[in-house]
Enzyme design. Structure first.
Site, short mmCIF file in Angstrom:
data_model
loop_
_atom_site.label_atom_id
_atom_site.label_comp_id
_atom_site.label_asym_id
_atom_site.label_seq_id
_atom_site.Cartn_x
_atom_site.Cartn_y
_atom_site.Cartn_z
N TYR A 130 32.17 -12.00 -31.07
CA TYR A 130 31.75 -11.96 -29.63
C TYR A 130 31.02 -13.39 -29.53
O TYR A 130 30.12 -13.15 -28.65
CB TYR A 130 31.03 -10.73 -29.32
N CYS A 155 22.39 -5.56 -25.79
CA CYS A 155 21.97 -5.40 -24.33
C CYS A 155 21.72 -3.97 -23.90
O CYS A 155 21.53 -3.63 -23.01
CB CYS A 155 22.87 -6.30 -23.44
N CYS A 203 15.91 -2.91 -2.29
CA CYS A 203 16.82 -3.85 -3.01
C CYS A 203 17.25 -2.86 -4.29
O CYS A 203 16.27 -2.76 -5.06
CB CYS A 203 16.42 -5.15 -3.24
N GLN A 220 23.57 -16.38 -20.72
CA GLN A 220 22.20 -15.58 -20.67
C GLN A 220 21.35 -16.05 -19.46
O GLN A 220 21.27 -17.20 -19.30
CB GLN A 220 21.41 -15.45 -22.02
N GLU A 279 36.42 -14.57 -30.35
CA GLU A 279 36.16 -14.31 -28.88
C GLU A 279 37.56 -13.94 -28.44
O GLU A 279 38.49 -14.44 -28.52
CB GLU A 279 35.66 -15.33 -28.27
N ASP A 282 27.41 -9.68 -31.38
CA ASP A 282 26.59 -9.78 -29.98
C ASP A 282 27.80 -9.16 -29.02
O ASP A 282 28.37 -9.77 -28.08
CB ASP A 282 26.28 -11.19 -29.61
N CYS A 334 8.05 -8.72 -3.94
CA CYS A 334 9.34 -9.04 -3.40
C CYS A 334 9.12 -7.82 -1.98
O CYS A 334 8.68 -6.81 -2.07
CB CYS A 334 10.60 -8.45 -4.02
N CYS A 373 16.02 -4.94 -8.49
CA CYS A 373 14.97 -4.87 -9.58
C CYS A 373 14.73 -3.31 -9.56
O CYS A 373 14.63 -2.80 -8.45
CB CYS A 373 13.92 -5.51 -9.39
#
Length: 460
Positions: free
Chosen positions: A317, A410, A82, A288, A338, A383, A76, A85
């Site tokens: 979740y 995550c 940026c 996702q 949820e 999750d 990139c 990333c």
């Protein structure tokens, strides 16, 4: 230089030896730790100290003295600016090694697990062009040009983009065209400092398997003259675009989406094929971003559980049922919990659309619903968001003792914390830990931990 003479603004030479969980390179100088973005283990660098503390400092790469063998040329052109990333300058194979190491370190340091059974990182498709969703903040340049991109590292200055190498390439033409159309219609761009203007973000979302695209403008109050006409023009220009929506966010906030989303052209959802099922995905739905790897992780979960059809499964979740619905086909009963009512409504629609009738969904906080379930499920799937599980959820699981728990996370630090609680006194045993690269070119890693109730847990 002694420990007492290190000061903000000084240049120091550092050998980078590790990567932090936020993606920064880590080195040592004068017996203290130095965090340096844009570096790689093996780099020898000259660093400008920016924020100095007694035992550590954050610095900025001033000069690369000797490059690491793991350093590559980013794919990139704005990777050095940026903030989207952190790791485009790192060889992809080494990214995977670093992510597995990150998982092992957290489980050892936070969880207290001496030798956690962590498999190599799961990968599928290319490490570029994988994201099915892009949400770009908008800004105006000094010359009055509409800009959209990602924020510069450590700021709210927008790095203008016409394409992004980690996004699905089918989204790039819309990014450039929408900016041009906003410019021509002279719609005011939101100014977060003055809380004035209209357009805050541009959201693009694509079904990787169907090619269907949604376009969403996040606006302060929606006063955009001619927006319905422009939305119809976008639909006509791009056959793969199936819906245009406005999301209203009138608050002074860093949150991207507000509570109200209105479809102004086309349909309010795209269709995506996931695990052989068709899902309706809306602009503000959690789904996702790397479809293929998420599906591969689900296959690992299915293989590890080896469900026989008689089980009761609770998916805490559960969102729109992305994991609940595929797994429901392999059990007697599935129950999804949820917090968000809108997500539950979508989950119900997705179940009905796919002819699945052995699943039910409940709206509410997991920490309130789970202790009142009144059943002992065979499998519990967790999750949670990045903050991990509420302590009440952990206590409820330790009390009800389901035979198996799958914990998808995550954020490995909160996963390690919660696993330590679940494995206290040997109640649960970790069978396997599978990390997955849901976010190539970044330091983020997804992890699935498989727990089984131990014999001592059954006896107590």
């Amino acid at each position: 230089m002694t420990k007492s003479t290190w000061h903000q603004g000084e240049l120091i030479e550092v050998a980078i030896a590790d990567l932090s969980d936020t993606g920064d390179g880590v080195g040592r100088f004068a017996e203290r730790v130095v965090f340096v973005p844009d570096t790689v283990p093996g780099d020898r660098v000259l660093v400008r100290l920016l924020h100095v503390k007694p035992n550590y400092a954050h610095g900025k790469l001033h000069q690369l003295l000797e490059p690491s063998p793991h350093r590559i040329r980013p794919g990139c052109i704005v990777a050095d600016k940026c903030g989207g990333c952190q790791w485009q300058h790192i060889d992809y194979e080494y990214q995977l090694i670093a992510k597995r190491h990150q998982v092992i370190q957290a489980l050892q340091r936070i969880g207290g697990f001496a030798q956690p059974p962590v498999d190599p990182v799961l990968v599928t498709a290319s490490s570029l062009g994988y994201r099915n969703k892009a949400t770009y903040p908008l800004d105006v340049s000094a010359t009055g040009q509409v800009q959209a991109g990602y924020y510069q590292k450590g700021s709210h200055h927008v790095v203008n983009l016409n394409q992004c190498p980690v996004q699905d390439p089918r989204l790039n033409p819309l990014l450039a065209q929408v900016k041009q159309d906003i410019q021509q219609r002279d719609w005011p761009i939101y100014d977060e400092k003055r809380h004035q203007g209209q357009i805050r973000h541009l959201g693009l979302r694509i079904g990787r398997r169907t090619g269907e695209i949604l376009l969403t403008l996040v606006v302060k109050d929606g006063n955009l003259p001619g927006i319905e006409q422009q939305a119809q023009e976008w639909l006509q220009r791009y056959p793969q675009l199936v819906g245009v929506s406005l999301n209203r966010n009138p608050e002074r906030t860093n949150a991207i989406f507000g509570r109200e989303t209105r479809c102004i052209a086309g349909v309010p959802y795209l269709r995506e094929i996931f695990a052989g099922l068709e899902f309706q995905v809306r602009p503000d739905t959690f789904f996702q971003v790397f479809t293929e790897t998420a599906e591969a992780l689900l296959q690992v979960i299915e293989s590890q559980l080896n469900l026989q059809g008689h089980e009761t499964l609770i998916d805490a979740y559960c969102g729109i049922g992305t994991l609940t619905l595929p797994l429901s086909k392999q059990v007697r009963q599935a129950i999804g919990l949820e917090l968000q009512p809108e997500a539950v409504q979508q989950a119900i629609v997705n179940a009905q659309h796919n002819g699945i009738n052995n699943v039910e969904f409940q709206v509410g906080a997991v920490e309130k619903l789970l202790p009142k379930m009144g059943i002992i499920p065979d499998v519990v799937l967790l999750d949670p968001p990045r903050k991990g599980c509420d302590r009440i959820v952990i206590e409820s699981l330790l009390a009800s003792k389901p035979a198996r728990i799958v914990y998808v996370s995550c954020k490995v630090a909160t996963l390690a914390r919660d696993l330590k609680l679940l494995c206290t006194d040997g109640t649960y045993t970790i069978q396997r830990i599978q990390s997955a690269d849901f976010f190539p070119q970044t330091s983020h890693v997804e992890v699935a931990a498989f727990l089984v109730l131990s014999q001592s847990g059954k006896d107590n």
